[in-house]
Motif scaffolding. Structure first.
Motif, PDB file in Angstrom:
ATOM      1  N   ALA A 377      -5.269  34.789 -17.999  1.00  0.00           N
ATOM      2  CA  ALA A 377      -4.189  34.853 -18.993  1.00  0.00           C
ATOM      3  C   ALA A 377      -4.577  34.054 -20.230  1.00  0.00           C
ATOM      4  O   ALA A 377      -3.752  33.363 -20.831  1.00  0.00           O
ATOM      5  CB  ALA A 377      -2.894  34.323 -18.384  1.00  0.00           C
ATOM      6  N   THR A 378      -5.860  34.147 -20.597  1.00  0.00           N
ATOM      7  CA  THR A 378      -6.340  33.354 -21.732  1.00  0.00           C
ATOM      8  C   THR A 378      -6.066  34.023 -23.075  1.00  0.00           C
ATOM      9  O   THR A 378      -6.291  33.426 -24.113  1.00  0.00           O
ATOM     10  CB  THR A 378      -7.850  33.098 -21.595  1.00  0.00           C
ATOM     11  N   PHE A 379      -5.602  35.280 -23.066  1.00  0.00           N
ATOM     12  CA  PHE A 379      -5.257  35.963 -24.312  1.00  0.00           C
ATOM     13  C   PHE A 379      -4.220  37.041 -24.030  1.00  0.00           C
ATOM     14  O   PHE A 379      -3.992  37.438 -22.876  1.00  0.00           O
ATOM     15  CB  PHE A 379      -6.497  36.573 -24.977  1.00  0.00           C
ATOM     16  N   THR A 380      -3.592  37.524 -25.097  1.00  0.00           N
ATOM     17  CA  THR A 380      -2.577  38.576 -25.001  1.00  0.00           C
ATOM     18  C   THR A 380      -2.987  39.743 -25.888  1.00  0.00           C
ATOM     19  O   THR A 380      -3.432  39.542 -27.022  1.00  0.00           O
ATOM     20  CB  THR A 380      -1.204  38.057 -25.451  1.00  0.00           C
ATOM     21  N   ILE A 381      -2.853  40.964 -25.349  1.00  0.00           N
ATOM     22  CA  ILE A 381      -3.039  42.159 -26.183  1.00  0.00           C
ATOM     23  C   ILE A 381      -1.725  42.365 -26.928  1.00  0.00           C
ATOM     24  O   ILE A 381      -0.756  42.904 -26.387  1.00  0.00           O
ATOM     25  CB  ILE A 381      -3.399  43.378 -25.319  1.00  0.00           C
ATOM     26  N   THR A 382      -1.651  41.898 -28.166  1.00  0.00           N
ATOM     27  CA  THR A 382      -0.387  41.842 -28.898  1.00  0.00           C
ATOM     28  C   THR A 382      -0.048  43.134 -29.630  1.00  0.00           C
ATOM     29  O   THR A 382       1.124  43.464 -29.808  1.00  0.00           O
ATOM     30  CB  THR A 382      -0.420  40.696 -29.925  1.00  0.00           C
ATOM     31  N   ASN A 383      -1.074  43.870 -30.095  1.00  0.00           N
ATOM     32  CA  ASN A 383      -0.820  45.053 -30.913  1.00  0.00           C
ATOM     33  C   ASN A 383      -1.756  46.192 -30.535  1.00  0.00           C
ATOM     34  O   ASN A 383      -2.873  45.975 -30.048  1.00  0.00           O
ATOM     35  CB  ASN A 383      -1.008  44.730 -32.401  1.00  0.00           C
ATOM     36  N   GLU A 384      -1.293  47.429 -30.784  1.00  0.00           N
ATOM     37  CA  GLU A 384      -2.102  48.612 -30.520  1.00  0.00           C
ATOM     38  C   GLU A 384      -1.995  49.579 -31.684  1.00  0.00           C
ATOM     39  O   GLU A 384      -1.001  49.585 -32.424  1.00  0.00           O
ATOM     40  CB  GLU A 384      -1.636  49.308 -29.235  1.00  0.00           C
ATOM     41  N   MET A 385      -3.047  50.388 -31.856  1.00  0.00           N
ATOM     42  CA  MET A 385      -3.059  51.428 -32.876  1.00  0.00           C
ATOM     43  C   MET A 385      -3.659  52.665 -32.189  1.00  0.00           C
ATOM     44  O   MET A 385      -4.833  52.691 -31.842  1.00  0.00           O
ATOM     45  CB  MET A 385      -3.913  50.995 -34.073  1.00  0.00           C
ATOM     46  N   LEU A 386      -2.826  53.704 -31.953  1.00  0.00           N
ATOM     47  CA  LEU A 386      -3.228  54.837 -31.115  1.00  0.00           C
ATOM     48  C   LEU A 386      -2.947  56.157 -31.813  1.00  0.00           C
ATOM     49  O   LEU A 386      -2.063  56.254 -32.659  1.00  0.00           O
ATOM     50  CB  LEU A 386      -2.470  54.812 -29.784  1.00  0.00           C
TER      51      LEU A 386
END
Length: 549
Positions: A377-386
């Motif tokens: 849990a050392t980082f978060t996938i905060t945003n996506e572009m799909l």
């Protein structure tokens, strides 16, 4: 004064090697490859059941430096009633390294004087290898084995062949019409049945636990031959069914067109659905069945029909809740099975190579999922572009829309917590060649004021799989897999049911939001060239390409 390289005659200099000899499906013959002492052989079948099916012979070992050595013996024999019109050969960019050396030739022997021939039915070669450099799989030393065989002029059968028009035995989800052809000696008679068969779930010995396999059941077969083509009946597995019975004319070929049904239903949502299992559709649900697979525009999860709520009002219960607007496109499909049967008891003599029964499969849409994950849990996938997702009105596929050159410019929030994985899916018809573009951009934020320290651009390979085999070093953020293999799991068609994917981009870039290099952007681009016969998930373990500290 020029320098010369001197070797001590008492020292044996050798180099390790590995190369691949591939034999394509169109090579019709029997191949026997035997390695000589001290060398290794691995045999693989790739893309089984598809046009691209091939047999790969992977040879390895060590040889004296720059000395030609016989690595193995290859014998190629023609199948019954065929012979070779010319010698087999290899096609390669490494002619100086890999060669075939002819050892012997066998010719067909006939007993009757009118059958005498000089036709060749077997070749035996030494496989010769020479190099002054060590090689590994990543060097790509590949040679393609090629040969062709010719039918002997002596007829040993009356019915020679029956074809159904599907090279991979796969009927498109959209159905279609194909010619069924019966080849043989003029005057030969035949009877052909074309049936839809039931698919049952195989059970274990306890009689209740599914094995996960689907079995082909002909006991309740139903004929799908049209009334226009059917001209007789026959008893098949205790049931009377429609068949085509006729005689082959002077051309040596009899042909008729057979139509296969399309997916059960392509329609749209009639009324608003708000977090509910129950939907109401615009068209009749007479051809919808429990366990049908449902593809809905904008949703990338696999959904099934749970039950029929009310047929007159076209209400269906799904196995999960959905929220949908009126007019949303929706497709229902299921796996279907057909067989083309040449009825031996009602036909002239059949040749030994005639395939009397061919099973055809009409697969439901299969799903390809791209997953990025981390164990911590050392980082978060905060945003996506799909790319947006819809249902193609022409083919009924659930695929990504827009041209391949569409540019993604706006991020949206994922709402993920630290350590949550990200998935992106696309649906498509099995075995239909097309280029479905996939573009994924993700933004990662390091947790707790930390930063991304070590990063490496991920490798995507559809030839060398992700592996932890003997002698192969696993990928780390500092170094890629030692044999050049993929950082993505299930990326080769050998591992994923025949799905062919081309990777065109895999970049990682760092930037700063609050702390130097606390933000990481991932940019991936792929083309799905062909959907395979099963759902597949390709996973990228981000812990192997980046470090947070």
């Amino acid at each position: 004064m020029s320098k010369k390289l001197h070797f001590d005659n008492n020292v044996h200099y050798s180099v390790p090697f590995i190369f691949e000899l591939t034999s394509l499906k169109e090579n019709v013959g029997t191949e026997t490859l035997t390695v000589n002492s001290g060398y290794k052989l691995v045999k693989e079948t790739r893309a089984g059941g598809f046009n691209e099916e091939q047999t790969a012979y992977i040879l390895s070992g060590s040889i004296p430096i720059n000395k030609a050595k016989s690595i193995a013996t290859l014998k190629i024999e023609a199948i019954d009633d065929y012979y070779f019109g010319s010698s087999p050969f290899i096609e390669t960019s490494f002619n100086n390294n890999i060669k075939l050396s002819l050892k012997s030739i066998n010719k067909i022997k006939r007993t009757n004087k009118w059958e005498k021939t000089k036709s060749i039915n077997a070749y035996t070669f030494d496989i010769i290898y020479q190099n002054n450099l060590a090689t590994s799989r990543s060097n790509g030393l590949i040679a393609k084995l090629k040969y062709s065989s010719i039918k002997t002029y002596i007829r040993t059968s009356i019915i020679d062949k029956i074809s159904h028009g599907f090279t991979d035995n796969i009927v498109p989800t959209s159905g279609g019409t194909r010619p069924i052809k019966i080849f043989g000696q003029p005057g030969s008679t035949f009877a052909v049945a074309v049936n839809e068969n039931t698919l049952d779930v195989e059970l274990k010995e306890d009689g209740s636990t599914p094995t996960g396999r689907v079995i082909f059941d002909k006991t309740n077969s139903v004929s799908i031959i049209s009334s226009f083509n059917a001209n007789s009946t026959s008893v098949f597995n205790g049931k009377t069914i429609s068949v085509v019975k006729d005689t082959i004319d002077a051309s040596g070929v009899y042909s008729f067109n057979q139509t296969y049904p399309s997916i059960p239903l392509s329609t749209s949502i009639l009324t608003t659905v708000s977090s509910s299992h129950t939907i109401k559709i615009a068209d009749s649900i007479d051809n919808v069945k429990v366990n049908d697979i449902v593809v809905i525009e904008g949703l990338k999860t696999r959904i099934k029909v749970h039950s029929i709520v009310d047929a007159p009002t076209r209400q269906i219960r799904l196995d999960t809740t959905v929220t949908l607007a009126p007019g949303t496109k929706i497709n229902f499909t299921r796996e279907r099975s057909y067989s083309v049967e040449l009825l031996e008891d009602e036909s002239s003599t059949l040749g030994s190579s005639v395939i009397k029964s061919s099973e055809l499969r009409q697969h439901p849409y299969t799903r390809v999922t791209f997953k990025t994950s981390t164990a911590g849990a050392t980082f978060t996938i905060t945003n996506e572009m799909l790319r947006p997702f819809t249902i193609d009105p022409a083919s009924g596929d659930g695929t990504d829309t827009g041209r391949p050159t569409v540019k993604l410019t706006e991020y949206t929030a994922t709402g993920f917590s630290a350590g949550d994985p990200h998935t992106f899916s696309s649906f498509g018809q099995v075995g239909i060649p097309k280029l479905v573009p996939v573009q994924i951009k993700l933004k990662l934020l390091a947790a707790g004021g930390n930063a991304f320290t070590t990063t490496r651009n991920p490798i995507f390979s559809n030839l060398i799989s992700q592996s932890s085999g003997i002698g192969v070093k696993v990928a780390t953020p500092a170094l890629a897999q030692s044999d050049g293999g993929s950082d993505w799991s299930n990326s080769t068609f050998l591992d994923n049911g025949g799905t062919v994917i081309i990777g065109t981009k895999g970049n990682i870039a760092l930037s700063t939001a609050s702390v130097t290099n606390d933000t990481c952007e991932l940019d991936f681009s792929f083309f799905i060239r062909r959907f395979g016969t099963k759902d597949v998930e390709l996973e990228l373990d981000l812990d192997k390409v980046l470090t947070v500290s």
